[in-house]
Enzyme design. Structure first.
Site, PDB file in Angstrom:
ATOM      1  N   ASP A 279       0.774  -1.159  -0.100  1.00 59.35           N
ATOM      2  CA  ASP A 279       0.023  -0.094  -0.010  1.00 59.35           C
ATOM      3  C   ASP A 279       0.895   1.444   0.239  1.00 59.35           C
ATOM      4  O   ASP A 279       2.098   1.258   0.280  1.00 59.35           O
ATOM      5  CB  ASP A 279      -0.779  -0.038   1.181  1.00 59.35           C
TER       6      ASP A 279
ATOM      7  N   ASN B 216      -7.541  -2.542  14.392  1.00 52.89           N
ATOM      8  CA  ASN B 216      -8.960  -2.869  14.019  1.00 52.89           C
ATOM      9  C   ASN B 216      -8.999  -3.972  13.135  1.00 52.89           C
ATOM     10  O   ASN B 216      -9.946  -4.474  12.672  1.00 52.89           O
ATOM     11  CB  ASN B 216      -9.872  -1.659  13.221  1.00 52.89           C
TER      12      ASN B 216
ATOM     13  N   HIS C 223      -7.187  -4.537  10.282  1.00 53.28           N
ATOM     14  CA  HIS C 223      -6.907  -4.165   8.949  1.00 53.28           C
ATOM     15  C   HIS C 223      -5.794  -5.018   8.612  1.00 53.28           C
ATOM     16  O   HIS C 223      -4.819  -5.252   9.356  1.00 53.28           O
ATOM     17  CB  HIS C 223      -6.984  -2.556   8.507  1.00 53.28           C
TER      18      HIS C 223
ATOM     19  N   GLU D 276      -9.900  -2.170   5.191  1.00 55.07           N
ATOM     20  CA  GLU D 276     -10.330  -1.740   6.482  1.00 55.07           C
ATOM     21  C   GLU D 276     -11.702  -2.787   6.989  1.00 55.07           C
ATOM     22  O   GLU D 276     -12.492  -3.092   5.852  1.00 55.07           O
ATOM     23  CB  GLU D 276     -10.743  -0.123   6.386  1.00 55.07           C
TER      24      GLU D 276
HETATM   25  C1  F6R Z   1       1.188  -0.733   6.022  1.00 57.59           C
HETATM   26  C2  F6R Z   1       0.389  -1.913   6.350  1.00 57.59           C
HETATM   27  C3  F6R Z   1      -0.534  -1.890   7.567  1.00 57.59           C
HETATM   28  C4  F6R Z   1       0.233  -2.155   9.058  1.00 57.59           C
HETATM   29  C5  F6R Z   1      -0.694  -2.127   9.965  1.00 57.59           C
HETATM   30  C6  F6R Z   1       0.171  -2.244  11.424  1.00 57.59           C
HETATM   31  O1  F6R Z   1       1.988  -1.178   4.690  1.00 57.59           O
HETATM   32  O2  F6R Z   1       0.301  -2.992   5.730  1.00 57.59           O
HETATM   33  O3  F6R Z   1      -1.593  -2.886   7.641  1.00 57.59           O
HETATM   34  O4  F6R Z   1       0.981  -3.448   8.614  1.00 57.59           O
HETATM   35  O5  F6R Z   1      -1.217  -0.701  10.110  1.00 57.59           O
HETATM   36  O6  F6R Z   1       1.173  -0.880  11.520  1.00 57.59           O
HETATM   37  P1  F6R Z   1       2.242  -1.127  12.769  1.00 57.59           P
HETATM   38  O7  F6R Z   1       3.060  -2.104  12.565  1.00 57.59           O
HETATM   39  O8  F6R Z   1       2.637   0.213  12.428  1.00 57.59           O
HETATM   40  O9  F6R Z   1       1.265  -1.250  13.970  1.00 57.59           O
END
Ligand code: F6R
Length: 241
Positions: A67, A136, A138, A143
């Site tokens: 992403d 959450n 995701h 989401e």
């Molecule tokens: C970003 C992604 C997100 C993160 C998730 C956890 O490329 O794929 O799904 O993996 O938001 O983020 P952290 O590791 O910062 O808690």
């Protein structure tokens, strides 16, 4: 799902890096799906060290990031382009043309998303997809919602995600509201999946992912349907299992 629980973040990062390095070593032109965020930083740092100290070779590795924020130029310190170069790509011998990260500045996001899926397909699909998880549930920026999308697409970020990611910006107002993300279908098509989670804030999402029903309200719960998923968790993230 295979669940490996470790004591500390450092151990989590070491274990994750060993799994990724195994994939890179076993297949010269391995295709990796990559995530950004705080959780994966330690793993990237270990992979950089393995390249430096043990000659782990990335010269034929191909990568696709999950992403990118829409509206942030690649040089913006909070863009995922910037993160990936700072944490990994600047420290390994991957050819620049083998790196794919969604273009946050594209003027035609829909056409761009189809092009991105085509590039993954042309590369032969993803051998190992690395994932973090949102509080959450995701994955990527898929989401919780009534419906999830299979293909790479443009997404409006959930309020919890904007809030969680605002720690990297000066204020929540500066967090972009939209992103490009690979879809659930693209993730599920990966041959193997490695999900990392650490800290108490992830415990509920991990419980719902592993023990709850498969629901679009917890996108990561779809991983229950995948035949080759490994979760590497620290004690706190695994606390509710
Ligand atoms: C970003 C992604 C997100 C993160 C998730 C956890 O490329 O794929 O799904 O993996 O938001 O983020 P952290 O590791 O910062 O808690």
């Amino acid at each position: 799902m295979k669940i490996e629980t470790v004591e500390h973040y450092e151990e989590l990062s070491r274990k994750a890096a060993t799994i990724v390095a195994g994939q890179v070593s076993i297949k010269n032109n391995a295709v990796l799906g990559l995530a950004t965020g705080s959780t994966t930083e330690g793993m990237y740092s270990r992979l950089a060290a393995m390249h430096r100290e043990d000659s782990l070779d990335f010269k034929e590795t191909v990568t696709f990031n999950l992403d990118e924020y829409l509206g942030l130029p690649p040089g913006h310190p909070q863009s995922y382009h910037y993160y990936m170069h700072k944490n990994l790509f600047d420290h390994i011998n991957i050819p620049r043309e083998n790196i794919h990260i969604p273009d946050g500045e594209t003027e035609e996001p829909e056409a761009y998303c189809s092009w991105y899926d085509k590039k993954v397909e042309e590369a032969g699909g993803i051998d190992l997809q690395v994932l973090g998880i949102g509080t959450n549930g995701h994955i990527g920026f898929n989401e919780p919602a009534e419906n999830l999308q299979a293909q790479t697409h443009v997404v409006d970020l959930a309020a919890e995600t904007i809030e969680a990611n605002s720690r990297f910006f000066r204020s929540p107002r500066e967090v972009p509201r939209r992103a490009i993300t690979m879809g659930m279908g693209s993730i599920m098509k990966s041959r193997k999946i490695l999900l990392l989670a650490g800290g108490p804030k992830k415990a509920r999402a991990i419980r719902d992912t592993v023990k709850g029903g498969v629901t679009t309200r917890v996108p990561a719960s779809f991983l229950q349907l995948h035949p080759h998923v490994t979760l590497v968790l620290d004690r706190e993230a695994a606390a509710l299992l």
